[in-house]
Enzyme design. Sequence first.
Site, PDB file in Angstrom:
ATOM      1  N   LYS A 144       0.869  -1.179   0.000  1.00  9.19           N
ATOM      2  CA  LYS A 144       0.000   0.000   0.000  1.00  9.19           C
ATOM      3  C   LYS A 144       0.904   1.226   0.000  1.00  9.19           C
ATOM      4  CE  LYS A 144      -3.928   2.139   2.347  1.00  9.19           C
ATOM      5  NZ  LYS A 144      -4.848   2.044   3.508  1.00  9.19           N
TER       6      LYS A 144
ATOM      7  N   ARG B  73     -10.975   9.652   1.129  1.00 10.66           N
ATOM      8  CA  ARG B  73     -11.036  10.353   2.415  1.00 10.66           C
ATOM      9  C   ARG B  73     -12.257  11.267   2.487  1.00 10.66           C
ATOM     10  NH1 ARG B  73      -4.524  11.142   2.372  1.00 10.66           N
ATOM     11  NH2 ARG B  73      -4.046   9.039   3.121  1.00 10.66           N
TER      12      ARG B  73
ATOM     13  N   LYS C 227       1.415   9.673   6.064  1.00 13.94           N
ATOM     14  CA  LYS C 227       1.525   8.254   6.412  1.00 13.94           C
ATOM     15  C   LYS C 227       2.805   7.614   5.862  1.00 13.94           C
ATOM     16  CE  LYS C 227      -3.493   7.644   6.729  1.00 13.94           C
ATOM     17  NZ  LYS C 227      -4.644   6.729   6.493  1.00 13.94           N
TER      18      LYS C 227
ATOM     19  N   GLU D 239       7.771  -7.268   1.292  1.00  7.46           N
ATOM     20  CA  GLU D 239       6.523  -7.171   2.051  1.00  7.46           C
ATOM     21  C   GLU D 239       5.608  -8.357   1.741  1.00  7.46           C
ATOM     22  OE1 GLU D 239       5.479  -5.225   4.365  1.00  7.46           O
ATOM     23  OE2 GLU D 239       6.463  -3.279   4.249  1.00  7.46           O
TER      24      GLU D 239
ATOM     25  N   LYS E  85      -1.997  -1.518  -3.899  1.00  9.94           N
ATOM     26  CA  LYS E  85      -2.822  -0.322  -3.904  1.00  9.94           C
ATOM     27  C   LYS E  85      -1.928   0.917  -3.967  1.00  9.94           C
ATOM     28  CE  LYS E  85      -6.533   1.864  -1.193  1.00  9.94           C
ATOM     29  NZ  LYS E  85      -7.349   1.786   0.040  1.00  9.94           N
TER      30      LYS E  85
ATOM     31  N   SER F 196      -9.832   5.336  -5.425  1.00  9.41           N
ATOM     32  CA  SER F 196     -10.814   6.401  -5.667  1.00  9.41           C
ATOM     33  C   SER F 196     -10.310   7.444  -6.651  1.00  9.41           C
ATOM     34  CB  SER F 196     -11.182   7.060  -4.338  1.00  9.41           C
ATOM     35  OG  SER F 196     -10.023   7.578  -3.688  1.00  9.41           O
TER      36      SER F 196
END
Length: 329
Positions: free
Chosen positions: A199, A209, A222, A238, A253, A279
């Site tokens: 991600k 959001r 983040k 990962e 993502k 989105s």
Amino acid sequence: MLGFPYTRMRRNRRSAWSRKLVRENSLNVSDFIWPIFIIEGQNVSEPIASMPQVNRISIDIAVKEIQKIHALGVCAVALFPCIDANKRTEHAQEAYNPDNLICRAVKTIKDAVPDIGIICDVALDLYTAHGHDGILTQQGYVDNDATLEILTKQSLVQLHSGCDIIAPSDMMDGRVACIRKEIEAQGFVNAQIMSYTAKYASHLYGPFRHAVNAQGRLKGDKKTYQMDCANANEAIEEARLDFYEGADMVIVKPGMMYLDIIYRIHETFKRPVFAYQVSGEYSMLYYAAQNGCIEMHSSVMESLMACKRAGASGVFTYFAPYIAEILND
């Protein structure tokens, strides 16, 4: 080996039936996972300005919409809550409330459509006052190990509600191992974990959001836990760790912007990997079509086919109802 004029690549492209005959990849309705934004209330449907044709919907409306899309052949949905601001706290207690919005939604949907697969997001950003996916220290750093305990509690209440797939999207180290160990100990040996393994810290999450009323809530960014867009080898590591810790499937993502990562994970591990058409990717395609710059149908199909061609087993997409109707027709 003979070349031109004996070899002509265009021969196989000449007719529609021939192009179909040699097509290497295909799209099926069962390839799509529909993300849904759930809100409190009865008969509530709120439009999202940044995501045309996508609404926040109450549980009763969600049931009706899921019944429709399931009848078209879509076999899984992903649920995201839009909760009241007064329930967002520093330590995200609402995330593991067994009667929270998502747990009630899962129970109701499963009663009405028992054969639909339900995927629940495991992360704290939709429940924290500060908008981060974990617990903040006094220094403003997300405490990895303190967060793991809450993520595990969140996973358990979702499974007890009837969730089929736990999808940790928080990007904390070791979260798959902690969740797997605890849910196995409590008898959920067949519960699937679909980890957001790669991600990225992307700017394409903005409309999401807005959809969950989290805009302006995030303190800082983040980047200390989501991945750097410049890194690819890190994504492979990962994925390796997530599969080793007990993940059954993984997610990349954003999806369209990171097709190379999907391809590399697919080729390296030969395990299910899913693309999330986020989105921002949805809105870019929709607004371009709305303004006459592209043709909606063919452009959306092309974007989804690109994910499949890269090696995705399926795609999270807000276009799922639209494409499902087209494929059925």
